[in-house]
Design an enzyme around this catalytic site. Structure first.
Site, mmCIF file in Angstrom:
data_model
loop_
_atom_site.group_PDB
_atom_site.id
_atom_site.type_symbol
_atom_site.label_atom_id
_atom_site.label_comp_id
_atom_site.label_asym_id
_atom_site.label_seq_id
_atom_site.Cartn_x
_atom_site.Cartn_y
_atom_site.Cartn_z
ATOM 1 N N ASN A 42 23.175 -0.919 46.788
ATOM 2 C CA ASN A 42 22.375 -0.533 47.940
ATOM 3 C C ASN A 42 22.496 0.962 48.204
ATOM 4 O OD1 ASN A 42 25.087 -1.223 48.812
ATOM 5 N ND2 ASN A 42 24.379 -1.308 50.918
ATOM 6 N N GLU A 55 19.555 -5.460 44.971
ATOM 7 C CA GLU A 55 18.695 -6.253 44.102
ATOM 8 C C GLU A 55 17.390 -5.519 43.806
ATOM 9 O OE1 GLU A 55 20.659 -9.182 47.045
ATOM 10 O OE2 GLU A 55 20.082 -7.085 46.980
ATOM 11 N N CYS A 90 14.471 -9.165 49.160
ATOM 12 C CA CYS A 90 14.985 -9.169 47.786
ATOM 13 C C CYS A 90 14.656 -10.467 47.067
ATOM 14 C CB CYS A 90 16.490 -8.912 47.785
ATOM 15 S SG CYS A 90 16.868 -7.192 48.182
#
Length: 134
Positions: A42, A55, A90
């Site tokens: 992230n 992701e 995601c």
């Protein structure tokens, strides 16, 4: 590559997180049918809405490298006492990649003491994807 190797790759990615605002480092690792693995972490931004999830970063890297199908497994790890699951956004991003080759990948939701294995279709039932546009 074993599931344990995939989880280790996700944990390694989380260690590279840029999460100064939430303090919630997340890592993701995508395994493809050909054995290749793509990782992401992230990346936060002072304008919170511009943050990128691990992701999404991993899927973006895969797509940028021309990987368009064969997604078979995803490991997602983060801090806390419970296994972490991909957020709704995601799940949709992973679904787009999976639908390109008709796969329903295992999602390994990793916590410090437990790994929950779910199918993407369990996390995102009745998904909207490329086939929905026809």
């Amino acid at each position: 590559m074993t599931d344990d190797d995939l989880i280790a790759a996700a944990r390694d990615a989380a260690a590279k997180s840029y999460s100064p605002y939430s303090g919630f480092p997340v890592g993701a690792a995508l395994r493809f049918a050909d054995g290749s693995v793509v990782t992401g972490t992230n990346i936060e931004n002072a304008s919170y809405g511009l943050a990128l999830c691990a992701e999404t970063v991993a899927v973006s890297k895969a797509m940028a490298d021309g990987v368009r199908g064969g997604l078979v497994a995803v490991a997602v790890t983060g801090p806390g006492d419970e296994p972490i699951t991909p957020c709704g956004r995601c799940r949709q991003v992973l679904n787009e990649l999976a639908q390109l080759s008709g796969t329903d990948p295992d999602i390994l939701c990793v916590g410090p003491h437990e790994v929950r294995r779910l199918r993407l279709s369990e996390l995102l039932p009745h998904a909207f994807g490329p086939a929905s546009l026809t």
